[in-house]
Design a protein around this motif. Structure first.
Motif, PDB file in Angstrom:
ATOM      1  N   GLY A  18      33.303  45.169  37.622  1.00  0.00           N
ATOM      2  CA  GLY A  18      31.873  44.825  37.445  1.00  0.00           C
ATOM      3  C   GLY A  18      31.225  43.760  38.438  1.00  0.00           C
ATOM      4  N   THR A  19      30.134  43.159  38.181  1.00  0.00           N
ATOM      5  CA  THR A  19      29.265  42.501  38.890  1.00  0.00           C
ATOM      6  C   THR A  19      30.244  41.012  39.364  1.00  0.00           C
ATOM      7  N   SER A  20      30.899  40.754  38.556  1.00  0.00           N
ATOM      8  CA  SER A  20      31.933  39.442  38.710  1.00  0.00           C
ATOM      9  C   SER A  20      32.770  39.502  39.861  1.00  0.00           C
ATOM     10  N   MET A  21      33.085  40.704  40.401  1.00  0.00           N
ATOM     11  CA  MET A  21      33.923  41.078  41.601  1.00  0.00           C
ATOM     12  C   MET A  21      35.241  40.343  41.369  1.00  0.00           C
ATOM     13  N   ASP A  22      35.708  40.249  40.276  1.00  0.00           N
ATOM     14  CA  ASP A  22      37.155  39.643  39.955  1.00  0.00           C
ATOM     15  C   ASP A  22      38.381  40.359  40.287  1.00  0.00           C
ATOM     16  N   GLY A  23      38.032  41.643  40.108  1.00  0.00           N
ATOM     17  CA  GLY A  23      39.072  42.777  40.129  1.00  0.00           C
ATOM     18  C   GLY A  23      39.022  44.056  39.550  1.00  0.00           C
ATOM     19  N   ILE A 195      29.982  40.083  27.969  1.00  0.00           N
ATOM     20  CA  ILE A 195      29.723  38.997  28.785  1.00  0.00           C
ATOM     21  C   ILE A 195      30.516  39.133  30.059  1.00  0.00           C
ATOM     22  N   GLY A 196      30.063  39.878  31.230  1.00  0.00           N
ATOM     23  CA  GLY A 196      30.624  40.194  32.323  1.00  0.00           C
ATOM     24  C   GLY A 196      29.758  38.948  33.208  1.00  0.00           C
ATOM     25  N   GLY A 197      29.487  39.356  34.534  1.00  0.00           N
ATOM     26  CA  GLY A 197      28.817  38.692  35.640  1.00  0.00           C
ATOM     27  C   GLY A 197      27.344  38.555  34.915  1.00  0.00           C
ATOM     28  N   ILE A 198      26.933  39.747  34.494  1.00  0.00           N
ATOM     29  CA  ILE A 198      25.648  39.746  33.766  1.00  0.00           C
ATOM     30  C   ILE A 198      26.060  40.110  32.239  1.00  0.00           C
ATOM     31  N   GLY A 221      25.797  36.356  32.782  1.00  0.00           N
ATOM     32  CA  GLY A 221      26.862  36.173  31.727  1.00  0.00           C
ATOM     33  C   GLY A 221      27.515  34.949  32.508  1.00  0.00           C
ATOM     34  N   ASN A 222      28.589  35.383  33.363  1.00  0.00           N
ATOM     35  CA  ASN A 222      29.466  34.392  33.964  1.00  0.00           C
ATOM     36  C   ASN A 222      29.106  33.977  35.181  1.00  0.00           C
ATOM     37  N   MET A 223      27.866  34.771  35.674  1.00  0.00           N
ATOM     38  CA  MET A 223      27.733  34.690  37.198  1.00  0.00           C
ATOM     39  C   MET A 223      27.343  33.344  37.691  1.00  0.00           C
ATOM     40  N   ILE A 225      27.761  30.324  36.059  1.00  0.00           N
ATOM     41  CA  ILE A 225      29.025  29.485  35.959  1.00  0.00           C
ATOM     42  C   ILE A 225      30.018  29.771  37.101  1.00  0.00           C
ATOM     43  N   ASP A 226      30.455  30.936  37.022  1.00  0.00           N
ATOM     44  CA  ASP A 226      31.302  31.111  38.572  1.00  0.00           C
ATOM     45  C   ASP A 226      30.832  30.746  39.889  1.00  0.00           C
ATOM     46  N   GLY A 227      29.752  31.034  40.180  1.00  0.00           N
ATOM     47  CA  GLY A 227      29.188  30.354  41.459  1.00  0.00           C
ATOM     48  C   GLY A 227      28.918  28.885  41.542  1.00  0.00           C
ATOM     49  N   TYR A 239      36.383  30.726  38.203  1.00  0.00           N
ATOM     50  CA  TYR A 239      35.791  30.550  37.110  1.00  0.00           C
ATOM     51  C   TYR A 239      36.145  29.136  36.142  1.00  0.00           C
ATOM     52  N   ASP A 240      35.375  28.748  35.115  1.00  0.00           N
ATOM     53  CA  ASP A 240      35.754  27.774  34.461  1.00  0.00           C
ATOM     54  C   ASP A 240      36.618  28.157  33.128  1.00  0.00           C
ATOM     55  N   ALA A 241      37.966  27.922  33.233  1.00  0.00           N
ATOM     56  CA  ALA A 241      38.624  28.233  32.177  1.00  0.00           C
ATOM     57  C   ALA A 241      38.553  27.868  30.837  1.00  0.00           C
ATOM     58  N   SER A 242      38.344  28.855  30.155  1.00  0.00           N
ATOM     59  CA  SER A 242      37.949  28.576  28.528  1.00  0.00           C
ATOM     60  C   SER A 242      36.864  27.623  28.532  1.00  0.00           C
ATOM     61  N   GLY A 243      36.179  27.356  29.399  1.00  0.00           N
ATOM     62  CA  GLY A 243      34.874  26.595  29.274  1.00  0.00           C
ATOM     63  C   GLY A 243      35.090  24.948  29.481  1.00  0.00           C
ATOM     64  N   GLY A 331      34.059  41.412  27.138  1.00  0.00           N
ATOM     65  CA  GLY A 331      33.983  40.857  28.619  1.00  0.00           C
ATOM     66  C   GLY A 331      34.640  39.514  28.797  1.00  0.00           C
ATOM     67  N   GLY A 332      34.783  39.244  30.017  1.00  0.00           N
ATOM     68  CA  GLY A 332      35.585  37.928  30.291  1.00  0.00           C
ATOM     69  C   GLY A 332      34.948  36.859  29.730  1.00  0.00           C
ATOM     70  N   GLY A 333      33.787  36.852  29.496  1.00  0.00           N
ATOM     71  CA  GLY A 333      33.011  35.508  29.254  1.00  0.00           C
ATOM     72  C   GLY A 333      33.358  35.326  27.591  1.00  0.00           C
ATOM     73  N   ALA A 334      34.198  36.352  26.913  1.00  0.00           N
ATOM     74  CA  ALA A 334      34.905  36.044  25.622  1.00  0.00           C
ATOM     75  C   ALA A 334      35.976  35.165  25.434  1.00  0.00           C
ATOM     76  N   HIS A 335      36.441  34.747  26.803  1.00  0.00           N
ATOM     77  CA  HIS A 335      37.508  33.715  26.994  1.00  0.00           C
ATOM     78  C   HIS A 335      36.878  32.325  26.960  1.00  0.00           C
ATOM     79  N   ASN A 336      35.583  32.351  26.920  1.00  0.00           N
ATOM     80  CA  ASN A 336      35.039  30.948  27.357  1.00  0.00           C
ATOM     81  C   ASN A 336      34.724  30.680  25.910  1.00  0.00           C
TER      82      ASN A 336
HETATM   83  N1  ADP Z   1      39.998  32.393  30.482  1.00  0.00           N
HETATM   84  C1  ADP Z   1      38.731  32.454  30.981  1.00  0.00           C
HETATM   85  N2  ADP Z   1      37.873  31.531  30.538  1.00  0.00           N
HETATM   86  C2  ADP Z   1      36.697  31.567  31.083  1.00  0.00           C
HETATM   87  N3  ADP Z   1      36.031  32.532  31.612  1.00  0.00           N
HETATM   88  C3  ADP Z   1      36.812  33.421  31.933  1.00  0.00           C
HETATM   89  C4  ADP Z   1      38.266  33.510  31.625  1.00  0.00           C
HETATM   90  N4  ADP Z   1      38.803  34.711  32.047  1.00  0.00           N
HETATM   91  C5  ADP Z   1      37.715  35.402  32.630  1.00  0.00           C
HETATM   92  N5  ADP Z   1      36.685  34.568  32.481  1.00  0.00           N
HETATM   93  C6  ADP Z   1      35.364  34.934  33.091  1.00  0.00           C
HETATM   94  O1  ADP Z   1      35.068  36.485  33.134  1.00  0.00           O
HETATM   95  C7  ADP Z   1      34.575  36.904  34.308  1.00  0.00           C
HETATM   96  C8  ADP Z   1      35.324  38.187  34.437  1.00  0.00           C
HETATM   97  O2  ADP Z   1      34.711  39.036  33.394  1.00  0.00           O
HETATM   98  P1  ADP Z   1      34.361  40.663  33.509  1.00  0.00           P
HETATM   99  O3  ADP Z   1      34.272  41.205  31.972  1.00  0.00           O
HETATM  100  O4  ADP Z   1      35.552  41.096  34.126  1.00  0.00           O
HETATM  101  O5  ADP Z   1      33.174  41.004  34.221  1.00  0.00           O
HETATM  102  P2  ADP Z   1      32.591  41.990  35.293  1.00  0.00           P
HETATM  103  O6  ADP Z   1      32.510  43.118  34.588  1.00  0.00           O
HETATM  104  O7  ADP Z   1      31.412  41.341  35.941  1.00  0.00           O
HETATM  105  O8  ADP Z   1      33.906  42.114  36.390  1.00  0.00           O
HETATM  106  C9  ADP Z   1      35.328  35.906  35.361  1.00  0.00           C
HETATM  107  O9  ADP Z   1      34.625  35.860  36.547  1.00  0.00           O
HETATM  108  C10 ADP Z   1      35.085  34.520  34.536  1.00  0.00           C
HETATM  109  O10 ADP Z   1      33.716  34.074  34.777  1.00  0.00           O
END
Ligand code: ADP
Ligand code: MG
Length: 403
Positions: A18-23, A195-198, A221-223, A225-227, A239-243, A331-336
């Protein structure tokens, strides 16, 4: 292929970045039932982070930075290899040999997306778009499907967004049809929030027909915060792990109020957003200019911006017309943890839960969705919802590359 042939169970892999470009996220699923009404079982999931040099190049290219057609062409093939590696990894984890896959659905990596013609987009978002020469709606996802098909030996469906744009839609979001198929409920109105990047919604009224489903992007979403994390850690953290970092700060109220007046948040759906609206320029314009502000306060404010823009969008554009019982978060934001806690506090009347409860782990849900969409494509079924994307009609999505 006649639809009734789809009844027997089949293996598929969905690939998403996704837009986070995390992988690259890869989900191996077993689909059973018809392609029209599939049942989905997740067999394995892997997430393969991009090597940081590649992520930096993608960020530059997708952020409208200097590039060449040669670089884009090279990245397309390079990503094809990385996406194929992710398929191998997920199949190994699931104990399945990759040639047995009926289909691979690869979303690819978006490097440009403009869902509406530029003058409209510019007027509506209230922000200049990075390339003033681009005037029509268009979208570009890379990760060459021919490379994936060749390396894996299975058919690949890719380029999911183009057919919807060709039919007059915004090309996004596409997951709502899958949300409808997997999460609809006869008695309870459901909102699926990713909750991805958007951050984006799918609204599924109780007992809805497909044309009653709608969805839109709510904003960052996380965009953001990540920035901020990337900027202040000089790229060492992403990213901010767990917020946890944000949890130590306080909301800067005047800044939050100023940002929430941004035209995007006021605008009625359908609307979609990306790095073009909430990427580097946005972070620079609103956050980095506040000299002397503490990082934890900026992060707390960015996190509150995500929570508030989601809750406000629900209040303004959904709850007035649809009765909603539950909010299913993925989405990754669910971990925050801070973010999810704030959503619960801002939406006390909704039952807020994670998508894991429905057999869709938060990190895997979008990748699973592209496996389901690819299965529809090879059975000749449409994958967009015109009520969501604004397309003139429903269309079969994607291009098919045979090995
Ligand atoms: N443990 C965590 N705590 C807080 N945020 C997290 C955690 N793991 C992932 N994220 C957030 O989720 C993002 C990735 O979410 P993802 O659903 O893959 O988004 P996208 O679809 O945009 O790639 C990361 O860039 C980060 O901001
Ligand atoms: Mg991701």
């Amino acid at each position: 292929m006649p639809k009734q042939w789809a009844r027997k169970s089949r293996l598929a892999v969905g690939l998403m970045s996704g837009t986070s470009m995390d992988g690259i996220d890869a989900a191996l699923v077993r689909l059973s039932g018809t392609a029209e009404r599939p049942r989905v079982q997740l067999l394995a999931f892997v997430s393969r982070p991009y090597p940081s040099a590649i992520r930096q190049r993608l960020m530059r290219v997708a952020g409208g930075g200097p590039t060449t057609s040669g670089e884009i062409s090279e990245l397309n093939f390079l990503l094809g290899e990385l996406f194929a590696d992710a398929v191998h990894k997920v199949c190994r984890r699931g104990g399945v040999s990759a040639e047995r896959l009926a289909v691979i659905g690869s979303h690819g990596q978006t490097i440009f997306h403009q869902g509406q013609p530029e003058p409209t987009a510019r007027k509506r978002s209230g922000q200049p778009v990075p390339s003033p020469t681009v005037s029509r709606a268009s979208t570009l996802q890379i990760a060459e499907p021919a490379v994936i098909a060749e390396k894996i030996g299975a058919p690949v469906v890719a380029d999911f967004r183009t057919a919807d744009i060709a039919a007059g839609g915004q090309g996004a979001p596409l997951v709502p049809l899958v949300d409808y198929l997997l999460l609809r409920d006869a008695r309870r109105g459901t909102v699926a929030l990713n909750i991805g990047g958007i951050a984006n919604f799918t609204v599924i009224p109780a007992n809805a027909r497909p044309e009653e489903v709608f969805g839109f992007d709510t904003g960052p979403g996380n965009m953001v915060i990540d920035g901020l994390v990337r900027h202040f850690s000089l790229g060492r953290k992403t990213y901010d792990a767990s917020g946890c970092w944000a949890a130590r700060g306080h909301v800067i109220d005047p800044l939050l109020a100023e940002i929430l007046r941004f035209p995007f948040f006021q605008r009625k759906p359908p609307k979609s957003a990306g790095r073009e609206q909430f990427g580097r320029h946005f972070v620079g314009r609103f956050f980095l200019k506040r000299r002397g502000a503490r990082l934890e306060d900026l992060l707390r404010t960015a996190t509150e911006l995500t929570a508030r823009s989601i809750a406000d969008a629900l209040d303004r554009f959904v709850l007035a017309s649809v009765s909603v019982h539950r909010l299913i978060v993925s989405g990754g934001g669910a971990h925050n943890r801070l973010l999810v806690r704030r959503l619960k506090e801002l939406l006390p009347r909704l039952s807020v839960c994670l998508s894991d409860r429905f057999g869709l782990p938060v990190d895997a849900k979008e990748a699973i969705a592209f496996a389901v969409l690819a299965d529809r494509t090879i059975h000749g079924l449409p994958g967009n919802l015109p009520s969501v994307t604004g397309a003139r009609k429903s269309v079969v999505l994607g291009t098919l590359t045979r090995p």
